[in-house]
Motif scaffolding. Structure first.
Motif, PDB file in Angstrom:
ATOM      1  N   TYR A 122      -7.957   0.199   1.236  1.00 31.32           N
ATOM      2  CA  TYR A 122      -8.295   0.116  -0.187  1.00 31.32           C
ATOM      3  C   TYR A 122      -7.687  -1.139  -0.804  1.00 31.32           C
ATOM      4  O   TYR A 122      -8.352  -1.861  -1.547  1.00 31.32           O
ATOM      5  N   LEU A 123      -6.429  -1.410  -0.490  1.00 28.63           N
ATOM      6  CA  LEU A 123      -5.775  -2.610  -1.008  1.00 28.63           C
ATOM      7  C   LEU A 123      -6.499  -3.873  -0.530  1.00 28.63           C
ATOM      8  O   LEU A 123      -6.710  -4.799  -1.309  1.00 28.63           O
ATOM      9  N   LEU A 167      -9.579  -4.262  -2.548  1.00 28.32           N
ATOM     10  CA  LEU A 167      -9.245  -4.757  -3.888  1.00 28.32           C
ATOM     11  C   LEU A 167      -9.002  -6.260  -3.861  1.00 28.32           C
ATOM     12  O   LEU A 167      -9.473  -6.991  -4.726  1.00 28.32           O
ATOM     13  N   ALA A 184       2.422   1.614  -3.465  1.00 32.86           N
ATOM     14  CA  ALA A 184       1.419   1.956  -4.472  1.00 32.86           C
ATOM     15  C   ALA A 184       0.720   3.281  -4.174  1.00 32.86           C
ATOM     16  O   ALA A 184      -0.092   3.745  -4.968  1.00 32.86           O
ATOM     17  N   GLN A 185       1.024   3.852  -3.018  1.00 32.78           N
ATOM     18  CA  GLN A 185       0.442   5.126  -2.591  1.00 32.78           C
ATOM     19  C   GLN A 185      -1.081   5.043  -2.491  1.00 32.78           C
ATOM     20  O   GLN A 185      -1.810   5.922  -2.948  1.00 32.78           O
ATOM     21  N   VAL A 186      -1.560   3.940  -1.880  1.00 31.94           N
ATOM     22  CA  VAL A 186      -2.982   3.769  -1.583  1.00 31.94           C
ATOM     23  C   VAL A 186      -3.086   3.336  -0.119  1.00 31.94           C
ATOM     24  O   VAL A 186      -2.095   2.944   0.498  1.00 31.94           O
ATOM     25  N   SER A 187      -4.279   3.390   0.445  1.00 30.30           N
ATOM     26  CA  SER A 187      -4.457   2.974   1.833  1.00 30.30           C
ATOM     27  C   SER A 187      -4.477   1.445   1.931  1.00 30.30           C
ATOM     28  O   SER A 187      -4.813   0.746   0.966  1.00 30.30           O
ATOM     29  N   ALA A 210       0.833  -1.203   0.000  1.00 30.19           N
ATOM     30  CA  ALA A 210       0.000   0.000   0.000  1.00 30.19           C
ATOM     31  C   ALA A 210       0.871   1.257   0.000  1.00 30.19           C
ATOM     32  O   ALA A 210       0.593   2.215  -0.728  1.00 30.19           O
ATOM     33  N   THR A 211       1.928   1.253   0.779  1.00 36.49           N
ATOM     34  CA  THR A 211       2.845   2.395   0.809  1.00 36.49           C
ATOM     35  C   THR A 211       3.505   2.596  -0.545  1.00 36.49           C
ATOM     36  O   THR A 211       3.558   3.713  -1.060  1.00 36.49           O
TER      37      THR A 211
END
Length: 133
Positions: A49-50, A53, A43-46, A40-41
């Motif tokens: 959210y991951l 997904l 990919a710059q997403v929370s 997540a870090t």
């Protein structure tokens, strides 16, 4: 199709070792490959959210319920003031005419674009962005 996206994401996450993406291995790992928080870090997403997904929640049900028109593909060329020429492979999935939503996927079309995008995003070249396989 249920779970295919999640299974794919998990398999790719588990196939990568932290050192392959510039992270320390760490003393104790309960999971093979990258932890969700690490991915997540990168990919710059929370992490939430991951997780969604991997569980298939955001997309599978929503897109299954709507008729998708034919996908459009192409090559987009953009000149960025700092990075220069960027070439992106683009695929657009559009919903039926009554629904204005669409899903657009853009990936680097060549190595030079991938490196330039990494630099613009502040990542080391080659760091996790899209995993083939």
């Amino acid at each position: 199709m249920d779970g295919e996206l999640g299974a794919f994401l998990r398999s790719r996450r588990e196939a990568r070792r932290p050192v392959e993406v510039g992270l320390p291995e760490g003393p104790r790992r309960r999971t093979p490959g990258l932890r969700r928080a690490e991915l997540a870090t990168l990919a710059q997403v929370s992490v939430e959210y991951l997780t969604r997904l991997e569980q298939g929640a955001p997309f599978v049900d929503r897109w299954r319920q709507r008729p998708v028109t034919a996908a459009r593909t192409g090559l987009l060329t953009v000149r960025h003031p700092a990075a220069g020429l960027l070439r992106l492979n683009v695929e657009t999935l559009e919903l039926a005419e009554a629904d204005p939503q669409r899903l657009v996927v853009q990936l680097p079309a060549d190595a030079a674009t991938a490196i330039a995008l990494d630099q613009l995003a502040g990542r080391r070249p080659g760091q996790l962005r899209a995993v083939a396989g």
